[in-house]
Scaffold this active site. Structure first.
Site, PDB file in Angstrom:
ATOM      1  N   PRO A   2       0.835  -1.245   0.034  1.00 21.33           N
ATOM      2  CA  PRO A   2      -0.032   0.179   0.053  1.00 21.33           C
ATOM      3  C   PRO A   2       0.976   1.317  -0.035  1.00 21.33           C
ATOM      4  O   PRO A   2       2.084   1.253   0.832  1.00 21.33           O
ATOM      5  CB  PRO A   2      -0.611  -0.120   1.187  1.00 21.33           C
ATOM      6  CG  PRO A   2      -0.771  -1.469   1.513  1.00 21.33           C
ATOM      7  CD  PRO A   2       0.518  -2.050   1.361  1.00 21.33           C
ATOM      8  N   GLU A   3       0.403   2.210  -0.866  1.00 28.77           N
ATOM      9  CA  GLU A   3       1.011   3.479  -0.524  1.00 28.77           C
ATOM     10  C   GLU A   3       0.541   4.363   0.573  1.00 28.77           C
ATOM     11  O   GLU A   3      -0.470   4.084   1.209  1.00 28.77           O
ATOM     12  CB  GLU A   3       0.665   4.413  -1.823  1.00 28.77           C
ATOM     13  CG  GLU A   3       1.016   3.652  -3.238  1.00 28.77           C
ATOM     14  CD  GLU A   3       2.454   3.758  -3.719  1.00 28.77           C
ATOM     15  OE1 GLU A   3       3.050   4.847  -3.486  1.00 28.77           O
ATOM     16  OE2 GLU A   3       2.898   3.002  -4.263  1.00 28.77           O
ATOM     17  N   LYS A  51       3.384   5.063   6.256  1.00 24.02           N
ATOM     18  CA  LYS A  51       2.844   4.048   5.969  1.00 24.02           C
ATOM     19  C   LYS A  51       2.565   3.160   7.157  1.00 24.02           C
ATOM     20  O   LYS A  51       2.296   2.207   7.268  1.00 24.02           O
ATOM     21  CB  LYS A  51       3.709   3.134   4.947  1.00 24.02           C
ATOM     22  CG  LYS A  51       3.759   4.078   3.515  1.00 24.02           C
ATOM     23  CD  LYS A  51       3.813   3.054   2.302  1.00 24.02           C
ATOM     24  CE  LYS A  51       5.290   2.816   2.231  1.00 24.02           C
ATOM     25  NZ  LYS A  51       5.500   1.999   1.012  1.00 24.02           N
ATOM     26  N   ASN A 166       5.933   2.354  -4.437  1.00 25.14           N
ATOM     27  CA  ASN A 166       6.538   2.030  -5.726  1.00 25.14           C
ATOM     28  C   ASN A 166       5.726   2.615  -6.953  1.00 25.14           C
ATOM     29  O   ASN A 166       6.083   2.945  -8.072  1.00 25.14           O
ATOM     30  CB  ASN A 166       6.570   0.425  -5.848  1.00 25.14           C
ATOM     31  CG  ASN A 166       7.722   0.133  -7.180  1.00 25.14           C
ATOM     32  OD1 ASN A 166       8.634   1.028  -7.238  1.00 25.14           O
ATOM     33  ND2 ASN A 166       7.563  -0.850  -7.846  1.00 25.14           N
ATOM     34  N   ARG A 251      12.416  -3.899  -6.506  1.00 26.80           N
ATOM     35  CA  ARG A 251      11.073  -3.466  -6.789  1.00 26.80           C
ATOM     36  C   ARG A 251      10.951  -3.382  -8.526  1.00 26.80           C
ATOM     37  O   ARG A 251      11.863  -3.066  -8.791  1.00 26.80           O
ATOM     38  CB  ARG A 251      10.633  -1.936  -6.427  1.00 26.80           C
ATOM     39  CG  ARG A 251      10.924  -2.057  -4.810  1.00 26.80           C
ATOM     40  CD  ARG A 251       9.411  -2.512  -4.251  1.00 26.80           C
ATOM     41  NE  ARG A 251       9.320  -2.604  -2.914  1.00 26.80           N
ATOM     42  CZ  ARG A 251      10.087  -3.514  -1.724  1.00 26.80           C
ATOM     43  NH1 ARG A 251      10.458  -4.602  -2.306  1.00 26.80           N
ATOM     44  NH2 ARG A 251       9.909  -3.394  -0.584  1.00 26.80           N
TER      45      ARG A 251
END
Ligand SMILES: [Zn+2]
Length: 261
Positions: A2-3, A51, A166, A251
């Site tokens: 999650p962002e 986050k 990402n 990533r």
């Protein structure tokens, strides 16, 4: 993963439901905290920092992180859960709500005055209400402290700037015309950090994330998950690869070889 915008909304929903409510039960399904019982205590509120989530209950703070697969759900008592009970890691029950944290990557219980031990390493929170010139300057300095590093890796490092994941790291590189692998020293960092704040802020209060301004399905990103598709600006095929601070942190990266240099 999650962002920060998703985590921010999670905190807001949990806070709206739980703040001021008394816990009827707290069920920690992690061995380390299995004995903890916070029932009878009042939830003061839920906040996000980058986050990370902090659920404040009297003199303690429950720290949780969604990591890859985690999520928090709110249910009315007795209603059916949408994810398997076996994946629940923490269940907080009040008169009105059952808050279930599924597949949480991290759970810690710390003293309220010891929150620094779990979030103190974070750089400025890009979604903090008090984000301003000072936070921006601090994030710029932290990123620039490692001039050799790839800009994409620097943007994802939560110690520089907390909240970006990402999707944003990829999209911001495109929007600023820099390759994800470009060393920090060769990047104009201040406008990039300013843009990071604006881009995530736009998406903070909506469930559909878009960095193009278009909310229609399939049009929400410039390069993210668009491998081999034509660049929306120049038509060149989007390329993809892997990048990370080390092998364990690789990533997916995406870029337009023409628009980004
Ligand atoms: Zn292009």
């Amino acid at each position: 993963m999650p962002e920060g915008d998703t985590v921010y909304r999670t905190a807001r929903h949990l806070d709206a439901a739980l703040a001021g409510q008394t816990l009827l039960g707290s069920d920690f399904r992690v061995p380390r905290y299995a004995e903890i019982d916070l029932s009878g205590r009042t939830i003061d509120g839920v906040v996000s920092i980058g986050k990370h989530l902090l659920t404040r209950v009297g003199d303690v703070s429950i720290h949780s992180h969604l990591k890859m697969e985690g999520s928090w759900h709110l249910y009315r008592p007795g209603s059916r859960w949408k994810r398997p009970a076996s994946t629940a890691r923490l269940i907080l029950t009040t008169d009105d709500w059952v808050a279930v944290g599924f597949d949480l990557g991290t759970i810690d219980v710390v003293g309220r005055d010891d929150e620094g031990s779990v979030v103190g390493h974070l750089g400025p929170d890009v979604l903090a209400p008090d984000w301003g010139a000072a936070s921006e300057a601090q994030a710029v300095a932290l990123v620039q402290a490692a001039p050799e590093r790839e800009i994409h890796v620097a943007l994802l490092d939560q110690r520089n700037l907390a909240g970006l994941g990402n999707v944003y790291a990829n999209e911001l590189c495109f929007l600023r015309g820099v390759l994800p692998t470009r060393p920090v020293a060769e990047v104009d960092v201040p406008p990039l950090i300013a843009l990071a704040h604006r881009a995530i802020l736009v998406n903070r209060d909506r469930t559909e994330r878009s960095t193009t301004g278009d909310l229609r399905s399939g049009r929400q990103s410039w390069v993210y998950r668009r491998e081999n598709q034509p660049c929306r600006r120049c038509g060149t095929r989007i390329r993809a690869g892997k990048l990370g601070a080390d092998e364990l942190k690789l990533r997916d990266v995406y870029w337009c070889p023409r628009c980004q240099t």
